[in-house]
Design a protein around this motif. Structure first.
Motif, PDB file in Angstrom:
ATOM      1  N   LYS A 117      -1.143 -27.791 -23.476  1.00  0.00           N
ATOM      2  CA  LYS A 117      -2.439 -27.195 -23.136  1.00  0.00           C
ATOM      3  C   LYS A 117      -3.214 -26.810 -24.393  1.00  0.00           C
ATOM      4  N   ASP A 118      -2.507 -26.474 -25.475  1.00  0.00           N
ATOM      5  CA  ASP A 118      -3.158 -26.152 -26.741  1.00  0.00           C
ATOM      6  C   ASP A 118      -2.131 -26.190 -27.870  1.00  0.00           C
ATOM      7  N   ILE A 119      -2.604 -25.991 -29.082  1.00  0.00           N
ATOM      8  CA  ILE A 119      -1.746 -26.058 -30.271  1.00  0.00           C
ATOM      9  C   ILE A 119      -0.717 -24.926 -30.282  1.00  0.00           C
ATOM     10  N   TYR A 120      -1.028 -23.817 -29.628  1.00  0.00           N
ATOM     11  CA  TYR A 120      -0.088 -22.697 -29.572  1.00  0.00           C
ATOM     12  C   TYR A 120       1.168 -23.084 -28.788  1.00  0.00           C
TER      13      TYR A 120
ATOM     14  N   PHE B  29       2.820 -20.867 -44.943  1.00  0.00           N
ATOM     15  CA  PHE B  29       1.397 -21.032 -44.648  1.00  0.00           C
ATOM     16  C   PHE B  29       0.956 -22.490 -44.497  1.00  0.00           C
ATOM     17  N   ASP B  30       1.766 -23.277 -43.793  1.00  0.00           N
ATOM     18  CA  ASP B  30       1.366 -24.647 -43.483  1.00  0.00           C
ATOM     19  C   ASP B  30       0.571 -24.584 -42.180  1.00  0.00           C
ATOM     20  N   ASN B  31      -0.697 -24.932 -42.240  1.00  0.00           N
ATOM     21  CA  ASN B  31      -1.583 -24.772 -41.092  1.00  0.00           C
ATOM     22  C   ASN B  31      -1.780 -26.084 -40.327  1.00  0.00           C
ATOM     23  N   PHE B  32      -1.647 -25.983 -39.012  1.00  0.00           N
ATOM     24  CA  PHE B  32      -1.942 -27.084 -38.099  1.00  0.00           C
ATOM     25  C   PHE B  32      -3.133 -26.645 -37.252  1.00  0.00           C
ATOM     26  N   VAL B  33      -4.256 -27.329 -37.421  1.00  0.00           N
ATOM     27  CA  VAL B  33      -5.496 -26.945 -36.743  1.00  0.00           C
ATOM     28  C   VAL B  33      -5.757 -27.930 -35.604  1.00  0.00           C
ATOM     29  N   GLN B  34      -6.170 -27.391 -34.465  1.00  0.00           N
ATOM     30  CA  GLN B  34      -6.439 -28.216 -33.297  1.00  0.00           C
ATOM     31  C   GLN B  34      -7.857 -28.779 -33.378  1.00  0.00           C
TER      32      GLN B  34
ATOM     33  N   VAL C 277       6.473 -19.666 -36.438  1.00  0.00           N
ATOM     34  CA  VAL C 277       5.101 -20.098 -36.173  1.00  0.00           C
ATOM     35  C   VAL C 277       4.290 -18.873 -35.771  1.00  0.00           C
ATOM     36  N   ALA C 278       3.043 -18.867 -36.169  1.00  0.00           N
ATOM     37  CA  ALA C 278       2.138 -17.769 -35.808  1.00  0.00           C
ATOM     38  C   ALA C 278       0.841 -18.364 -35.296  1.00  0.00           C
ATOM     39  N   ASN C 279       0.364 -17.851 -34.198  1.00  0.00           N
ATOM     40  CA  ASN C 279      -0.898 -18.311 -33.621  1.00  0.00           C
ATOM     41  C   ASN C 279      -2.055 -17.650 -34.346  1.00  0.00           C
TER      42      ASN C 279
ATOM     43  N   ALA D 247     -13.287 -21.705 -39.092  1.00  0.00           N
ATOM     44  CA  ALA D 247     -14.297 -22.424 -38.312  1.00  0.00           C
ATOM     45  C   ALA D 247     -14.196 -22.111 -36.817  1.00  0.00           C
ATOM     46  N   GLY D 248     -13.214 -21.279 -36.431  1.00  0.00           N
ATOM     47  CA  GLY D 248     -13.070 -20.894 -35.031  1.00  0.00           C
ATOM     48  C   GLY D 248     -12.163 -21.786 -34.211  1.00  0.00           C
ATOM     49  N   ASN D 249     -11.424 -22.689 -34.859  1.00  0.00           N
ATOM     50  CA  ASN D 249     -10.515 -23.584 -34.143  1.00  0.00           C
ATOM     51  C   ASN D 249      -9.129 -22.945 -34.010  1.00  0.00           C
ATOM     52  N   LEU D 250      -8.437 -23.270 -32.916  1.00  0.00           N
ATOM     53  CA  LEU D 250      -7.073 -22.796 -32.734  1.00  0.00           C
ATOM     54  C   LEU D 250      -6.208 -23.384 -33.840  1.00  0.00           C
TER      55      LEU D 250
END
Length: 158
Positions: free
Chosen positions: A89-92, A60-65, A27-29, A34-37
């Protein structure tokens, strides 16, 4: 040892559409345009299960918060057997918990710049379970999961 070039052996062909047992390899943060985590996930097709594509990566499967995208985080979490009552606390932080888990994915294809790539469309619980143990080469500083690699002058031979 001699060898002959073979135009029929030029790399992996894209995974066929279908279901695959995979591990979350890395996983990579990131931050979306659009500026979302965002957490970018790579999966590795399990080689301990009899299936096509053993050892291939789905990248490159992206999970956007965002509220609109949380259904996908929830589906992946449930399939991975994660605690559905846990608060992150966040998607990371979620990504670190998701890393190395076993899931079964439904793969489709997407085209981009004239190439075909596997794309995860759905998450299902793994039939086999387990967790991924990175191989030594996965821990190489050349595999930095999107993070900068620190090299000092002392590391250089000249």
């Amino acid at each position: 040892m001699s060898f002959k070039l073979d135009s029929n052996n030029t790399g992996f062909k894209p995974l066929e559409k279908g279901e695959y047992e995979v591990f979350v390899q890395s996983v990579a943060n990131e931050v979306s345009k659009a500026g979302n985590l965002m957490v970018q996930v790579n999966y590795i097709v399990r080689d301990d299960v009899e299936q096509a594509g053993k050892g291939q990566l789905i990248k490159f499967d992206n999970f956007v918060q965002t509220d609109a995208a949380m259904w996908r985080v929830n589906q992946a979490s449930q399939a991975a057997g994660m605690d559905m009552d846990k608060e992150y606390k966040d998607i990371y932080e979620w990504g670190e918990d998701f890393k190395h888990r076993a899931v079964r994915v439904v793969v489709d294809h997407r085209e981009w710049n004239g190439n075909v790539y596997p794309e995860v469309k759905q998450f299902l619980p793994s039939v086999y379970g387990g967790t991924y143990t990175p191989k030594e080469e996965d821990n190489s500083p050349l595999v930095s999961e999107g993070n900068p690699v620190d090299i000092s002058d002392d590391d250089l031979p000249f």
